[in-house]
Enzyme design. Structure first.
Site, PDB file in Angstrom:
ATOM      1  N   GLY A  32      33.572  11.434 -41.839  1.00 31.34           N
ATOM      2  CA  GLY A  32      34.812  12.208 -41.845  1.00 31.34           C
ATOM      3  C   GLY A  32      34.642  13.564 -41.198  1.00 31.34           C
ATOM      4  O   GLY A  32      33.708  13.792 -40.432  1.00 31.34           O
ATOM      5  N   HIS A  35      35.999  15.318 -35.415  1.00 26.18           N
ATOM      6  CA  HIS A  35      36.260  16.253 -34.325  1.00 26.18           C
ATOM      7  C   HIS A  35      36.284  15.454 -33.014  1.00 26.18           C
ATOM      8  O   HIS A  35      36.132  14.211 -33.031  1.00 26.18           O
ATOM      9  CB  HIS A  35      35.219  17.378 -34.296  1.00 26.18           C
ATOM     10  CG  HIS A  35      33.808  16.879 -34.328  1.00 26.18           C
ATOM     11  ND1 HIS A  35      33.245  16.182 -33.292  1.00 26.18           N
ATOM     12  CD2 HIS A  35      32.856  16.948 -35.300  1.00 26.18           C
ATOM     13  CE1 HIS A  35      31.990  15.874 -33.599  1.00 26.18           C
ATOM     14  NE2 HIS A  35      31.738  16.307 -34.823  1.00 26.18           N
ATOM     15  N   HIS A  38      33.725  12.669 -32.489  1.00 25.60           N
ATOM     16  CA  HIS A  38      33.992  11.374 -33.132  1.00 25.60           C
ATOM     17  C   HIS A  38      35.042  10.593 -32.350  1.00 25.60           C
ATOM     18  O   HIS A  38      34.952   9.380 -32.204  1.00 25.60           O
ATOM     19  CB  HIS A  38      34.536  11.582 -34.558  1.00 25.60           C
ATOM     20  CG  HIS A  38      33.552  12.183 -35.508  1.00 25.60           C
ATOM     21  ND1 HIS A  38      33.648  13.464 -35.980  1.00 25.60           N
ATOM     22  CD2 HIS A  38      32.462  11.648 -36.096  1.00 25.60           C
ATOM     23  CE1 HIS A  38      32.666  13.707 -36.801  1.00 25.60           C
ATOM     24  NE2 HIS A  38      31.918  12.637 -36.893  1.00 25.60           N
ATOM     25  N   GLY A 148      26.727   8.246 -31.914  1.00 24.02           N
ATOM     26  CA  GLY A 148      26.586   9.312 -30.919  1.00 24.02           C
ATOM     27  C   GLY A 148      25.136   9.503 -30.494  1.00 24.02           C
ATOM     28  O   GLY A 148      24.210   9.407 -31.296  1.00 24.02           O
ATOM     29  N   ARG A 188      29.637  21.089 -38.272  1.00 19.92           N
ATOM     30  CA  ARG A 188      29.067  22.299 -38.879  1.00 19.92           C
ATOM     31  C   ARG A 188      29.118  23.527 -37.969  1.00 19.92           C
ATOM     32  O   ARG A 188      28.786  24.620 -38.413  1.00 19.92           O
ATOM     33  CB  ARG A 188      27.597  22.063 -39.274  1.00 19.92           C
ATOM     34  CG  ARG A 188      27.391  20.903 -40.216  1.00 19.92           C
ATOM     35  CD  ARG A 188      27.995  21.228 -41.575  1.00 19.92           C
ATOM     36  NE  ARG A 188      27.845  20.118 -42.486  1.00 19.92           N
ATOM     37  CZ  ARG A 188      26.790  19.940 -43.278  1.00 19.92           C
ATOM     38  NH1 ARG A 188      25.809  20.796 -43.266  1.00 19.92           N
ATOM     39  NH2 ARG A 188      26.731  18.917 -44.071  1.00 19.92           N
TER      40      ARG A 188
END
Ligand code: PAF
Length: 299
Positions: A32, A35, A38, A148, A188
């Site tokens: 979740g 951004h 994703h 990723g 983050r």
């Protein structure tokens, strides 16, 4: 119309139906706080498959620090809206009890590849990742799963696991998305104060520096790593967790000379940036931000 599914059984039934109809199903596992990075994984999945499932689950077993787990952002409504506009077919947001029923005692552990780099500083982290990804695979029954390349070690470990356990799932890596100055996108990043954010760019600069040294004919690992460490050292608010040259397949250290494709993997740990008063204002005082990035260098 996008479906939101909570139960594993419901997801399995949906996926079996899609498979029976001859449609290719892709899974994009996430925790979740979605951004653009994703959403680029979703885009990769959409290009490859007829149906895209995004799982949203903040996995407790891959956190070393329970405070970090508790503080992990969970903006479910915003995530659902992002998935809807990205054309996702199903969002699966399981409850923790379903993935880890009372008394759960089974783990999936990929030895060797899980140990260096992020595995060294975060014991048990990859065991948590491979265990939860196994559970996600068993529930979503995808043909393809997308991860990723920013988390290069995670991608390598999952590829090994999928091969070893014969999941029959194609594991796709999607390129890292970056901010305009090169910082890899990550949820983050918003926790970095202004000064730390400015210094975080040293990571990207170090990757570029190593690449340019190689382009100029430098092959010595010691020389390349010395230059990388010097550049990273300019980030005075951070400490270097690791900056290493490794074989991209085996993740073994490259001892002396770069002779073939070589992974440069970097992790920097930022202490809270108190100089701008922002951490206190946002309740982030005391929080550390660990940034990772990598590049496969081709001599
Ligand atoms: O990369 C992540 O977000 C997580 O490690 C993953 C793959 C979703 C497993 O929890």
């Amino acid at each position: 119309m996008m479906l939101t599914i909570e139960s594993r059984r419901e997801l399995q039934a949906w996926s079996d139906g899609e498979r029976a109809a001859g449609r290719c199903v892709a899974l994009v596992p996430t925790m979740g706080a979605l951004h653009a990075g994703h959403l680029s994984l979703v885009e990769t999945a959409r290009l490859r498959a007829d149906r895209v499932v995004v799982s949203i689950f903040v996995n407790p077993t891959q956190f070393n620090d329970s405070k970090d787990f508790d503080a992990y952002p969970r903006p479910m409504e915003v995530d659902l809206a992002a998935c809807r506009s990205a054309g996702v077919d199903v969002v699966w947001a399981p409850r923790a009890e379903e993935l880890y029923p009372a008394g759960a005692a089974s783990w999936v552990d990929v030895e060797g590849l899980s140990e260096p780099l992020c595995g060294g500083n975060r014991p048990g982290h990859f065991r948590g990742v491979t265990t939860v990804v196994t559970k996600l695979f068993l529930a979503a029954r995808p043909h393809v799963a997308v991860f990723g390349e920013k988390d290069f070690q995670q991608l390598t470990v999952i590829r090994r696991m999928a091969e070893d356990l014969g999941f029959g799932i194609e594991i796709l890596g999607a390129p890292t998305l970056r901010e305009s100055d090169g910082l890899a996108l990550w949820s983050r990043n918003v926790h970095l104060g202004a000064k730390a954010r400015e210094q975080a760019i040293r990571i990207f600069e170090s990757l570029a520096l190593a690449e340019s040294l190689l382009a100029r004919g430098e092959r010595s690992t010691a020389t390349i790593l010395e230059a990388v460490h010097k550049k990273l050292g300019e980030a005075t608010l951070a400490s270097i967790d690791y900056a290493e040259l490794r074989d991209p397949a085996s993740l073994e250290l490259i001892a002396e000379a770069v002779e073939g494709p070589t992974l440069l993997a970097i992790a920097l740990q930022f202490e809270p940036d108190r100089s701008v008063g922002r951490d206190a204002a946002e309740g982030l005082r005391g929080e550390r931000v660990r940034l990772i990035d990598n590049r496969v260098l081709i001599p």
